[in-house]
Design an enzyme around this catalytic site. Structure first.
Site: not given
Ligand code: PNS
Length: 162
Positions: A17, A41, A90, A127
């Site tokens: 990150h 998650k 990645r 992670s």
């Molecule tokens: O590290 P991650 O888990 O791949 O990140 C995903 C994340 C947290 C960026 C995504 O789940 C997110 O944007 N969550 C906030 C709620 C939201 O906007 N959901 C719609 C995403 S298009």
């Protein structure tokens, strides 16, 4: 003034990150690291801990700040005046996971997503794997910024990394 948002769960923040945030900062005047909830998650660390660990890890980077994303990322992008979302790739699996989110964020907020390819030397770091290694007593110290490994070990109930 160009502003990028680097969103993620950061559960926990890893050296991968930090590499992506550095690359984002090389392209944008300001980078806002958005610590969000991924409904797909179950987080190990609560959001306040994830924010604090990210703040500590990124404290030395000028033009970078860490904020909690309280709800929808698209709303956070608008409030912060983001010109782009920056995410690291990645490999192909990352792209498959990121593409629908990039399309949805552009639909909702009109903001483009820029993908950066991280340092291949860090491509094994995720992670989810960091947490799994810690759960079974493996060494995670060289996978995460200073201070993060202890927090992860405490959260998984491991005191000594074994
Ligand atoms: O590290 P991650 O888990 O791949 O990140 C995903 C994340 C947290 C960026 C995504 O789940 C997110 O944007 N969550 C906030 C709620 C939201 O906007 N959901 C719609 C995403 S298009």
């Amino acid at each position: 003034m160009t502003i990028a948002v680097c969103p993620g769960s950061f559960d926990p923040i890893t050296l991968g990150h930090v590499d992506v945030v550095r690359r984002a900062r090389s392209m944008f005047d300001e980078v806002v690291v958005g610590v969000a909830t991924n409904s797909g998650k179950s987080a190990l660390l609560d959001v306040d801990a994830r924010v604090e660990l990210a703040r500590t890890a990124l404290a030395g980077l000028d033009g970078v700040r860490v904020e909690r994303v309280a709800g929808l990322l698209a709303d956070f992008l608008r409030v912060n005046g983001a010109n782009a979302v920056v995410k690291g790739l990645r490999g192909g699996a990352d792209f498959d996971a990121e593409l629908p989110m990039a399309l949805m964020n552009r639909h909702l907020a009109g903001v483009e997503t820029v993908f950066v390819v991280g340092d291949p030397a860090l491509a094994h770091i995720a992670s989810s794997l960091v947490k799994d290694v810690a759960r079974y007593g493996g060494d995670i110290d060289d996978l995460v910024p200073p201070g993060v490994a202890d927090a992860v070990r405490a959260a998984v109930g491991r005191k000594d990394g074994r």
